[in-house]
Design a protein around this motif. Sequence first.
Motif, short mmCIF file in Angstrom:
data_model
loop_
_atom_site.label_atom_id
_atom_site.label_comp_id
_atom_site.label_asym_id
_atom_site.label_seq_id
_atom_site.Cartn_x
_atom_site.Cartn_y
_atom_site.Cartn_z
N SER A 290 0.87 -1.18 0.00
CA SER A 290 0.00 0.00 0.00
C SER A 290 0.90 1.22 0.00
N GLU A 291 0.82 2.05 -1.05
CA GLU A 291 1.77 3.15 -1.21
C GLU A 291 1.44 4.35 -0.34
N GLY A 292 0.18 4.74 -0.26
CA GLY A 292 -0.18 5.94 0.47
C GLY A 292 0.17 7.19 -0.31
N ASP A 293 0.19 8.32 0.40
CA ASP A 293 0.45 9.62 -0.23
C ASP A 293 1.88 10.07 0.06
N GLN A 294 2.33 11.03 -0.76
CA GLN A 294 3.67 11.57 -0.60
C GLN A 294 3.63 12.78 0.33
N TYR A 295 4.62 12.86 1.26
CA TYR A 295 4.68 13.90 2.26
C TYR A 295 5.90 14.80 2.00
N LYS A 296 5.75 16.05 2.41
CA LYS A 296 6.85 17.01 2.34
C LYS A 296 7.25 17.44 3.74
N VAL A 297 8.45 18.02 3.85
CA VAL A 297 8.96 18.49 5.13
C VAL A 297 8.42 19.89 5.39
N GLU A 360 -3.39 15.37 7.26
CA GLU A 360 -4.32 16.18 6.46
C GLU A 360 -3.55 17.04 5.47
N ALA A 361 -2.47 17.67 5.95
CA ALA A 361 -1.68 18.54 5.07
C ALA A 361 -0.62 17.78 4.31
N LYS A 362 -0.44 16.49 4.64
CA LYS A 362 0.58 15.65 4.02
C LYS A 362 1.98 16.25 4.21
N THR A 363 2.27 16.60 5.45
CA THR A 363 3.58 17.17 5.79
C THR A 363 4.14 16.48 7.02
N VAL A 364 5.45 16.63 7.18
CA VAL A 364 6.15 16.08 8.34
C VAL A 364 7.04 17.18 8.91
N GLY A 365 6.81 17.52 10.17
CA GLY A 365 7.72 18.42 10.88
C GLY A 365 8.75 17.61 11.62
N ILE A 366 10.01 18.00 11.53
CA ILE A 366 11.11 17.21 12.10
C ILE A 366 11.81 18.03 13.17
#
Length: 841
Positions: A290-297, A360-366
């Motif tokens: 299952s691929e899912g969606d692509q996330y950005k930083v 929801e926003a398809k983002t990742v905070g690091i």
Amino acid sequence: MTRLPNRRLLALALTAALAPALPALAQSADPFAPAGTPAQSPDAASVAGAGAFTVSDIRVDGLQRISAGTVFTYLPVERGDVLDSTKAAAAVRALYKTGFFEDVHLDRQGDILVITVQERPAINKLTVTGNKDIQTEDLMKGLKENGMAEGDTFNRLVLDKMGQELTRQYQNRGKYNVEITPTVSRLDRNRVDVTITVKEGKAARIQHINLVGNEKFSDEQILDTWESGEHNWLSWYRRDDQYSREKLSGDLEKLNNYYLDRGYVDFNIDSTQVSISPDRSDMFITAGVSEGDQYKVSSVQLTGDTVLPKEQLQKIVLVKEGQIFSRRLLELTSDSITATLGNIGYAFAQVNPVPDVNREAKTVGISLQVVPGPRVNVRKVEFKGNTRTSDEVMRREMRQFEGSWYSQAAVDRSKIRLQGLGYFETVDIESKPVEGSNDQVDVVVNVKETSSGSFVFGLGYSQLSGLSTQIQLSQENFLGTGNRVSVQAQHSTYQSRYDFSFLNPYFLDNGLSLGYNLWWRELDYSDFGTAQYSSNSGAAQVVLGFPITETDTVTGLFGIDTNQILSSGSTPQPIREYLDALNTRTFHAWRTELGWSRNSLDNLLTPTRGMQQRVWLETTLPGSTVEYFKLNYSISKFWPLSRHLVLNTRGELGYGDSYGDATTRNICFTAGSFQDTDNNTTTPPVFVPGPDPTDPCLPSSPDYDKTVTADGLPFFENFYAGGVRSVRGFRDNTLGPRQAPFANSTYLQPVGGAFKTTGSLEMYFPTLLDTPAARASAFIDFGNVYKDVDSFDAGELRASTGLSLMWRSPMGPISISYSFPLRKEEDDELERLQFTFGGSF
């Protein structure tokens, strides 16, 4: 009514038949029944009548290899103990537990406890045959760890378990048709020979890999990173079609990383299915994803105690805001920060990435949380395992010093330098915290020494030198001091050579090395594939070396040498004219050499990456018989293209010339003969110098003068090319200029030249041969030798291509190549198959 008597008769008959067996059953049921004594014996006790008794003595019968004292050590019964059925059972269990016995039986003779045992046999010889995938040494080690070794007690249960374990290991390697057959042969004195025969069979081949659910990336893109692959025309080399459970597990991890490195945070492997054909030869792999969606930083923050200014660490953060999320970049960033802090003493620093996923926003905070831990100081550096090498020799290679801050980079460099000495089979460095202190460690260097000296008596053969014999006594670590001493004598078809050398690599504490060379050589070039003349030469030299960086070294040499040339009527005319111009056959020289070298190869014998360069200038000093110089440059770089391919590019340039004035002389040449004006004699056509340079000929002879000149690089220092060490496919030393003995002769001999250029592109196949002692390669060689630099013509370059095999065999190194010329001339001497045996890499 008539059947009742028949039933009684049957019962009486059964009773009569069983009666003789009843005493025996009763005796065998009694664990204390006297051995070999009938139940009716007055000294025997039956089960009903004996019961527990007090042991007055203990006797052990049936022992062969094991002593009675060993049995008493494990026996939980002593003299004076009351033995009942519970203690008897415990005694039997205790003796069985030792593993020494196949059978244990307790009997009683009066108040004497009789223990009858049958020992397990001892393993006389253990042999494993038929194994290829798993090395015999590894198998023997595993057998020994499980109690199966020569001299151990044989246990059939252990042997069966080892057979099952071997089967499992081979099946993990994809060999499902493996057969493990143990054979036990009985010998006298209760011994056995154990033979484990392995029929490995062929590995099951992967016929198809099916990925289900991947829409963003094609099967080809994903499977290109896998170690496993479908059967193809290169599988014989790559072996990627051989199924292995461990390999598939690693490939599934690569599949997971492939998506996480491209921002698919929710990627998941839903299922994995592996099926095998009925004949166990073909494998089929299916993986559902299952691929899912692509996330950005969305953001990147450094938190915690960064020790260094955040701005400095921020420069090595590879993850940037707005980028597509990549776990690989995140791991590289964490490793870089940890290494940076580790190099300034924070040996236990950690970087904990804390992701904040917004689906929801398809983002990742690091958030990169830095935990430096205490700054660590090295209390002491300790060496273990160096039984021959002194601590001083090892300590001077260390780049991590006592009393300084801990540095992982310095520790790693120290390990590389210790391995480079060649004295140790293994080098392991560990850091141990000092008890009672949280800011100190001890650096412990554990080594396993290998033989650093050798006595060699060997035979070798090559097409150039023919059969050669060699005696060499060398010690790379003389008396544990790190000094190198070597004495060598060598004889072949064209040379006799005697050498002595000594080198102290740390003559001074700053790393200055000092060495001495003494050698004598007798060469017959007529058997060397070059111009026909001989030479006897010797030299005494002093060598200095100084490291300027971890990889760069400057070397210098100063010496004196002598070289006597022996020519003949078959010697090419230009060589004879050169000797006549100088009017000597013996050359003396004061020689110096200055060089620079850089070596960053990862392995000296079988490198896969790194570069090796060397440039050196050799010159004779004023006052030598001939004043000249030679300038050389060589480079070799290894490029790891993949796990299966390593490219080596190498090149070499050489140039030489004289720097003094040319020497010119006149000789007398007559029609049909040469005339010596000193002795008034006529000789065959050999140039003879006259006594007077202005008028060397006799007045009455129909002759004329000939002027001969000695200029340029001396012929005995010329460069040569062709053969296994330069341009393969061409006979050794035959490329370049050729000269004839006489003006009208068609017999041309190679004489070398003052300018040389050679190069090569060679592709190594590291995984083709399952041994680090052998390497196979495909190559393209090119090059030539020219009279001087002005004569260089790229159109005259020769080229060849072919295959090569190099093997460090137990009898000596072997090199074999088969070549096809790509660029050649009609008079070139070709040699497609070339090989050498003996010598050293």
